[in-house]
Design a protein around this motif. Structure first.
Motif, PDB file in Angstrom:
ATOM      1  N   UNK A 189       0.831  -1.193   0.000  1.00 17.71           N
ATOM      2  CA  UNK A 189       0.000   0.000   0.000  1.00 17.71           C
ATOM      3  C   UNK A 189       0.873   1.253   0.000  1.00 17.71           C
ATOM      4  N   UNK A 190       0.408   2.281  -0.682  1.00 18.60           N
ATOM      5  CA  UNK A 190       1.159   3.522  -0.770  1.00 18.60           C
ATOM      6  C   UNK A 190       0.844   4.412   0.429  1.00 18.60           C
ATOM      7  N   UNK A 191       1.662   5.420   0.633  1.00 14.82           N
ATOM      8  CA  UNK A 191       1.500   6.302   1.788  1.00 14.82           C
ATOM      9  C   UNK A 191       0.467   7.381   1.558  1.00 14.82           C
ATOM     10  N   UNK A 192      -0.767   6.985   1.329  1.00 14.18           N
ATOM     11  CA  UNK A 192      -1.868   7.909   1.098  1.00 14.18           C
ATOM     12  C   UNK A 192      -2.973   7.670   2.122  1.00 14.18           C
ATOM     13  N   UNK A 193      -3.750   8.699   2.382  1.00 13.16           N
ATOM     14  CA  UNK A 193      -4.883   8.528   3.292  1.00 13.16           C
ATOM     15  C   UNK A 193      -6.077   7.916   2.566  1.00 13.16           C
ATOM     16  N   UNK A 194      -6.043   7.934   1.234  1.00 14.19           N
ATOM     17  CA  UNK A 194      -7.036   7.261   0.406  1.00 14.19           C
ATOM     18  C   UNK A 194      -6.391   7.026  -0.955  1.00 14.19           C
ATOM     19  N   UNK A 195      -6.881   6.023  -1.657  1.00 15.10           N
ATOM     20  CA  UNK A 195      -6.273   5.704  -2.935  1.00 15.10           C
ATOM     21  C   UNK A 195      -4.982   4.917  -2.810  1.00 15.10           C
ATOM     22  N   UNK A 196      -4.630   4.516  -1.590  1.00 17.55           N
ATOM     23  CA  UNK A 196      -3.411   3.720  -1.404  1.00 17.55           C
ATOM     24  C   UNK A 196      -3.484   2.391  -2.146  1.00 17.55           C
ATOM     25  N   UNK A 197      -4.708   1.870  -2.286  1.00 22.49           N
ATOM     26  CA  UNK A 197      -4.866   0.590  -2.980  1.00 22.49           C
ATOM     27  C   UNK A 197      -4.736   0.735  -4.491  1.00 22.49           C
ATOM     28  N   UNK A 198      -4.955   1.938  -5.032  1.00 25.13           N
ATOM     29  CA  UNK A 198      -4.709   2.151  -6.458  1.00 25.13           C
ATOM     30  C   UNK A 198      -3.238   1.854  -6.759  1.00 25.13           C
ATOM     31  N   UNK A 199      -2.367   2.391  -5.933  1.00 24.10           N
ATOM     32  CA  UNK A 199      -0.929   2.194  -6.127  1.00 24.10           C
ATOM     33  C   UNK A 199      -0.545   0.732  -5.939  1.00 24.10           C
ATOM     34  N   UNK A 200      -1.127   0.069  -4.969  1.00 24.53           N
ATOM     35  CA  UNK A 200      -0.824  -1.343  -4.741  1.00 24.53           C
ATOM     36  C   UNK A 200      -1.180  -2.177  -5.962  1.00 24.53           C
ATOM     37  N   UNK A 201      -2.332  -1.898  -6.561  1.00 31.43           N
ATOM     38  CA  UNK A 201      -2.761  -2.647  -7.739  1.00 31.43           C
ATOM     39  C   UNK A 201      -1.847  -2.385  -8.930  1.00 31.43           C
ATOM     40  N   UNK A 202      -1.480  -1.127  -9.131  1.00 37.00           N
ATOM     41  CA  UNK A 202      -0.596  -0.789 -10.244  1.00 37.00           C
ATOM     42  C   UNK A 202       0.790  -1.366 -10.036  1.00 37.00           C
ATOM     43  N   UNK A 203       1.248  -1.383  -8.783  1.00 35.30           N
ATOM     44  CA  UNK A 203       2.574  -1.916  -8.505  1.00 35.30           C
ATOM     45  C   UNK A 203       2.676  -3.398  -8.789  1.00 35.30           C
ATOM     46  N   UNK A 204       1.739  -4.168  -8.280  1.00 33.75           N
ATOM     47  CA  UNK A 204       1.760  -5.621  -8.491  1.00 33.75           C
ATOM     48  C   UNK A 204       1.645  -5.969  -9.971  1.00 33.75           C
ATOM     49  N   UNK A 205       0.742  -5.298 -10.666  1.00 29.02           N
ATOM     50  CA  UNK A 205       0.542  -5.625 -12.080  1.00 29.02           C
ATOM     51  C   UNK A 205       1.687  -5.117 -12.957  1.00 29.02           C
ATOM     52  N   UNK A 206       2.514  -4.207 -12.423  1.00 25.87           N
ATOM     53  CA  UNK A 206       3.679  -3.739 -13.167  1.00 25.87           C
ATOM     54  C   UNK A 206       4.874  -4.666 -13.008  1.00 25.87           C
ATOM     55  N   UNK A 207       4.887  -5.441 -11.926  1.00 23.65           N
ATOM     56  CA  UNK A 207       6.054  -6.267 -11.617  1.00 23.65           C
ATOM     57  C   UNK A 207       6.021  -7.652 -12.249  1.00 23.65           C
ATOM     58  N   UNK A 208       4.846  -8.103 -12.693  1.00 27.12           N
ATOM     59  CA  UNK A 208       4.744  -9.457 -13.241  1.00 27.12           C
ATOM     60  C   UNK A 208       3.535  -9.549 -14.157  1.00 27.12           C
ATOM     61  N   UNK A 209       3.559 -10.483 -15.102  1.00 29.20           N
ATOM     62  CA  UNK A 209       2.370 -10.711 -15.918  1.00 29.20           C
ATOM     63  C   UNK A 209       1.262 -11.327 -15.082  1.00 29.20           C
ATOM     64  N   UNK A 210       0.036 -11.160 -15.544  1.00 32.80           N
ATOM     65  CA  UNK A 210      -1.093 -11.721 -14.819  1.00 32.80           C
ATOM     66  C   UNK A 210      -2.266 -11.954 -15.738  1.00 32.80           C
ATOM     67  N   UNK A 211      -3.340 -12.456 -15.157  1.00 28.88           N
ATOM     68  CA  UNK A 211      -4.535 -12.801 -15.925  1.00 28.88           C
ATOM     69  C   UNK A 211      -5.765 -12.222 -15.245  1.00 28.88           C
ATOM     70  N   UNK A 212      -6.599 -11.563 -16.033  1.00 27.57           N
ATOM     71  CA  UNK A 212      -7.888 -11.087 -15.545  1.00 27.57           C
ATOM     72  C   UNK A 212      -8.970 -12.030 -16.041  1.00 27.57           C
ATOM     73  N   UNK A 213      -9.726 -12.588 -15.120  1.00 21.96           N
ATOM     74  CA  UNK A 213     -10.808 -13.511 -15.461  1.00 21.96           C
ATOM     75  C   UNK A 213     -12.124 -12.751 -15.580  1.00 21.96           C
ATOM     76  N   UNK A 214     -12.971 -13.107 -16.545  1.00 19.16           N
ATOM     77  CA  UNK A 214     -14.248 -12.410 -16.733  1.00 19.16           C
ATOM     78  C   UNK A 214     -15.340 -12.948 -15.817  1.00 19.16           C
ATOM     79  N   UNK A 215     -15.021 -13.040 -14.520  1.00 16.01           N
ATOM     80  CA  UNK A 215     -15.979 -13.526 -13.525  1.00 16.01           C
ATOM     81  C   UNK A 215     -15.880 -12.641 -12.281  1.00 16.01           C
ATOM     82  N   UNK A 216     -16.985 -12.380 -11.596  1.00 17.59           N
ATOM     83  CA  UNK A 216     -16.919 -11.597 -10.362  1.00 17.59           C
ATOM     84  C   UNK A 216     -16.305 -12.416  -9.228  1.00 17.59           C
ATOM     85  N   UNK A 217     -15.397 -11.794  -8.489  1.00 21.50           N
ATOM     86  CA  UNK A 217     -14.740 -12.480  -7.374  1.00 21.50           C
ATOM     87  C   UNK A 217     -14.877 -11.710  -6.063  1.00 21.50           C
ATOM     88  N   UNK A 218     -15.417 -10.500  -6.123  1.00 24.46           N
ATOM     89  CA  UNK A 218     -15.460  -9.651  -4.937  1.00 24.46           C
ATOM     90  C   UNK A 218     -16.733  -8.819  -4.958  1.00 24.46           C
TER      91      UNK A 218
END
Length: 247
Positions: free
Chosen positions: A172-201
Motif C-alpha cells: 500500500x502507498x502512503x496515502x490517506x485514500x487511494x493507497x490501494x490504487x498504487x498497490x494494484x498498479x505496482x503488483x501488475x507492473x512487476x509481473x504478468x497476470x490474468x484477468x478472469x471475466x468472472x466476479x470475485x469480490x
C-alpha cells in the motif's frame, strides 16, 4: 495457500459486515487464513465467529495509524504463497479463491484478478467490469487502460490475488485514500497476470463506507493523480525508459 489481509477499526456499524466477510471466506474451497490489523483497537471487540476461528490472526496496533500503514504492517505477518487485500465491510464470491488460485498455479503468472460487484443494502448487486479487458496482461500493461487520472481505475485492487513476494514489493502507498490504487498498479507492473471475466469480490455500498464520507472528494483528485503518475513511472523504469514529466 492464501492470506487475506484486512485492516479495521472494529467500528460498531461495521461489525456485522466483518462477520459477513468472514462467512464468505468460510464458503471457499481452498485453504486460507486471515491477518487482521486492528487499527488502534483490541481483539476483545472482534465478533465471536472470527475470534473462535483458528484461521484468523490479529495484529493489535497500539494507536490508529490509518488503513495503508495498518495493512502494510499486517503484510509482514503473511506466511502463505499468495495474498489478497480486503476491506472489513465487503465479501468474496464463493469461488473467488479457487478460480484465481487454479489459474495462478496452472499458468505461473504472478497475479490473477476478476471483476467485482457493487452490493446494495437490499441485497441486489450490479456487476462492474473494469477497463482492463479479460485475458493475459504483460507486466505494466494494466496501467495503459487508465488513460487519465480522472478516468475509472483500470482494475479492482481487492479483486487481485497475487504472489506474496510481489505484494511485499508493491504494498500500500502512503496515502490517506487511494493507497490501494498504487498497490494494484505496482503488483501488475512487476509481473504478468490474468484477468478472469468472472466476479470475485462484492463491494458493499452503504452510508458508512469510506468513499461516502464528508470530505472524501477533497483529496480524491490528488490521490488519483499520484497513483496514475506512480504507475506511469514504474512502468517506464521497469521497461528501461524514461518517465517524462507531463506538461
Amino acid at each position: 495457500m492464501i492470506t487475506v489481509v484486512i485492516a479495521t477499526l472494529l467500528r460498531d456499524d461495521r461489525l456485522d459486515y466483518l462477520t459477513a466477510m468472514h462467512a464468505s471466506l468460510t464458503r471457499q474451497s481452498v485453504p486460507w487464513e486471515v491477518v487482521i490489523a486492528l487499527d488502534g483497537t483490541t481483539p476483545e471487540r472482534l465478533p465471536a465467529p472470527l475470534a473462535q476461528d483458528s484461521r484468523i490472526r490479529t495484529l493489535p496496533l497500539p494507536r490508529p495509524v490509518g488503513a495503508a500503514c495498518a495493512r502494510n504492517l499486517a503484510l509482514t505477518h503473511v506466511r502463505t504463497p499468495y495474498v489478497n487485500w480486503a476491506d472489513d465491510d465487503d465479501e468474496f464470491t464463493s469461488d473467488a479463491m479457487s478460480v484465481r488460485l487454479n489459474t495462478l498455479e496452472s499458468t505461473g503468472v504472478g497475479w490473477c484478478a476478476g471483476w467485482s460487484e457493487d452490493q446494495y443494502p437490499d441485497g441486489s448487486t450490479r456487476l462492474w467490469r473494469c477497463p482492463t479487458p479479460p485475458g493475459r496482461h504483460e507486466a505494466g500493461d494494466v496501467w495503459t487502460y487508465w488513460k487519465s487520472p480522472t478516468d475509472t481505475i483500470p482494475i479492482g485492487p481487492t479483486t487481485i490475488l497475487a504472489r506474496t513476494d510481489l505484494v511485499r514489493a508493491a504494498p500500500m502507498d502512503g496515502l490517506v485514500q487511494g493507497e490501494d490504487y498504487c498497490a494494484a498498479l505496482g503488483v501488475t507492473a512487476l509481473a504478468p497476470g490474468i484477468l478472469l471475466p468472472v466476479p470475485v469480490y462484492r463491494y458493499r455500498k452503504h452510508p458508512g463506507q469510506m468513499t461516502a464520507q464528508v470530505g472524501y472528494d477533497q483529496l480524491e483528485a490528488a490521490a488519483r493523480e499520484h497513483a496514475w503518475a506512480y504507475g506511469r513511472s514504474l512502468r517506464a523504469v521497469l521497461r528501461g525508459g524514461e518517465d517524462l514529466v507531463r506538461v
